[in-house]
Design an enzyme around this catalytic site. Structure first.
Site, PDB file in Angstrom:
ATOM      1  N   ALA A   1       0.835  -1.205   0.000  1.00 61.13           N
ATOM      2  CA  ALA A   1       0.000   0.000   0.000  1.00 61.13           C
ATOM      3  C   ALA A   1       0.874   1.262   0.000  1.00 61.13           C
ATOM      4  O   ALA A   1       1.954   1.261   0.588  1.00 61.13           O
ATOM      5  CB  ALA A   1      -0.922  -0.013   1.220  1.00 61.13           C
ATOM      6  N   PRO A   2       0.412   2.323  -0.689  1.00 53.83           N
ATOM      7  CA  PRO A   2      -0.897   2.516  -1.332  1.00 53.83           C
ATOM      8  C   PRO A   2      -1.015   1.968  -2.755  1.00 53.83           C
ATOM      9  O   PRO A   2      -2.056   2.082  -3.372  1.00 53.83           O
ATOM     10  CB  PRO A   2      -1.060   4.039  -1.326  1.00 53.83           C
ATOM     11  CG  PRO A   2       0.333   4.539  -1.443  1.00 53.83           C
ATOM     12  CD  PRO A   2       1.192   3.590  -0.658  1.00 53.83           C
TER      13      PRO A   2
ATOM     14  N   GLY B   1       1.325   2.305  -5.679  1.00 51.97           N
ATOM     15  CA  GLY B   1       1.946   2.872  -6.874  1.00 51.97           C
ATOM     16  C   GLY B   1       2.850   1.882  -7.587  1.00 51.97           C
ATOM     17  O   GLY B   1       2.775   1.712  -8.812  1.00 51.97           O
TER      18      GLY B   1
ATOM     19  N   ASP C   1       0.476  -9.118   8.633  1.00 52.58           N
ATOM     20  CA  ASP C   1       1.819  -8.660   8.948  1.00 52.58           C
ATOM     21  C   ASP C   1       2.781  -9.413   8.032  1.00 52.58           C
ATOM     22  O   ASP C   1       2.796 -10.647   8.021  1.00 52.58           O
ATOM     23  CB  ASP C   1       2.127  -8.958  10.421  1.00 52.58           C
ATOM     24  CG  ASP C   1       3.467  -8.404  10.870  1.00 52.58           C
ATOM     25  OD1 ASP C   1       4.387  -8.330  10.037  1.00 52.58           O
ATOM     26  OD2 ASP C   1       3.590  -8.061  12.059  1.00 52.58           O
TER      27      ASP C   1
ATOM     28  N   ASP D   1       9.501  -2.810  -0.643  1.00 58.97           N
ATOM     29  CA  ASP D   1       9.554  -1.349  -0.564  1.00 58.97           C
ATOM     30  C   ASP D   1       9.416  -1.001   0.913  1.00 58.97           C
ATOM     31  O   ASP D   1       8.326  -0.747   1.412  1.00 58.97           O
ATOM     32  CB  ASP D   1       8.436  -0.742  -1.407  1.00 58.97           C
ATOM     33  CG  ASP D   1       8.572   0.765  -1.533  1.00 58.97           C
ATOM     34  OD1 ASP D   1       9.712   1.245  -1.617  1.00 58.97           O
ATOM     35  OD2 ASP D   1       7.546   1.467  -1.538  1.00 58.97           O
TER      36      ASP D   1
ATOM     37  N   CYS E   1      12.674   5.145   0.189  1.00 58.98           N
ATOM     38  CA  CYS E   1      12.617   6.526  -0.299  1.00 58.98           C
ATOM     39  C   CYS E   1      13.418   7.417   0.651  1.00 58.98           C
ATOM     40  O   CYS E   1      12.950   8.457   1.106  1.00 58.98           O
ATOM     41  CB  CYS E   1      11.185   7.009  -0.455  1.00 58.98           C
ATOM     42  SG  CYS E   1      10.166   6.889   1.038  1.00 58.98           S
TER      43      CYS E   1
END
Length: 302
Positions: free
Chosen positions: A123-124, A126, A172, A187, A240
């Site tokens: 999530a979300p 992309g 989880d 990610d 990120c």
């Protein structure tokens, strides 16, 4: 001078000191200034609904000025900040709003139609949507998140984009035990210090102690993804952030503990200017005009 002054004092001193120590004064000044710039509006063309040429023509018809993405071929950068989600073609799923850096881990993972792919922290959505795009809606993507509210957002985004090959799981990630994946994308949750242009409040919510809290989680997620990957399969770990403790240091420690894995260089996949000395993706707002992001590709040898 005023730009430099405001750039320094719009960041907590501990961040400025870290970056000066690592990058030097000049680089840090430019990084701080870039973090204070207006965010760039990037769109990803969704090939499940349209194609780049058709989307270009749609932009021209409504007189939206744009340029092509520098590192990701299916991205465009709008020259003006507009309420692009009000446009009918957003509702139709022709594009998503996401930074160009989000494509790099997906391209590095090199998914193919028909594969079984795990998106461990989805999530979300992309990157999930881009995975489905690259797989042409064929095969299966298993997308995980521990919160049902975030899975609902992901499902809504994927439905708009016409994605049909994703199975979502509210769980989880560390408790998920399905094996046999051809590809795994991790990610990982991170400090987010590569996204300060878009989320400037992050820098005031972080402190040096956050790294000690989050790096064990990142390592645990990497270990879990590795466990679920097929032999001869590939895994990509991405963040990120531009902080080494969350990026290559995680990979370095993992490789020391897992001799059955090896690091795969991004040379030949990307231009050298977005790769670090280890062949991992590393972008910076002041150099690349994207969010600061990291991605490393690993091969499971047996």
């Amino acid at each position: 001078i005023n730009n430099y002054f405001s750039a320094y004092y719009s960041h907590p001193s501990w961040i400025v000191k870290r970056w000066i120590s690592r990058y030097g004064n000049d680089f840090t000044e430019q990084l701080l200034i870039a973090n204070n710039d207006k965010p760039k509006l990037m769109l990803r063309v969704n090939n499940l609904k349209t194609n780049y040429n058709e989307f270009e023509n749609l932009l021209k018809k409504v007189n939206l000025k744009y340029s092509k993405g520098k590192y990701a071929p299916d991205f465009v950068r709008l020259h003006n900040l507009v309420n692009i989600t009000d446009w009918e073609y957003f509702t139709k799923g022709y594009f998503s709003v996401q930074d160009e850096s989000t494509a790099l881990p997906v391209y590095l993972l090199d998914v193919k139609p028909g594969m079984k792919v795990l998106d461990l922290c989805a999530a979300p959505g992309g990157k999930t949507g881009l995975l489905a795009d690259r797989m042409k809606n064929e095969g299966e993507i298993v997308a995980l998140d521990k919160y049902e509210s975030r899975i609902k957002i992901l499902k809504k985004n994927l439905e708009r984009l016409g994605v049909q090959n994703v199975r979502t799981e509210v769980t989880d990630a560390l408790e998920f035990n399905e094996e046999g994946f051809d590809r795994v994308l991790i990610d990982a949750p991170c400090s987010g210090l590569g996204t300060l242009t878009k989320k400037p409040d992050i820098k005031w919510k972080r402190d040096i102690g956050d790294f000690r809290k989050i790096t064990p989680i990142q390592s645990s997620l990497l270990n879990k993804g590795a466990e679920l990957l097929k032999p001869n399969g590939f895994l990509v770990y991405s963040t990120c952030t531009i902080e080494p403790e969350e990026n290559y240091e995680i990979i370095k420690q993992f490789l020391f503990e897992h001799p059955d894995f090896e690091l795969v260089s991004g040379h030949g996949i990307f231009d050298d200017d977005i790769l670090d000395s280890n062949g991992c993706v590393q972008t910076f707002p002041n150099i690349h005009g994207t969010d600061g992001a990291f991605a490393a590709k690993l091969l499971k040898k047996k």
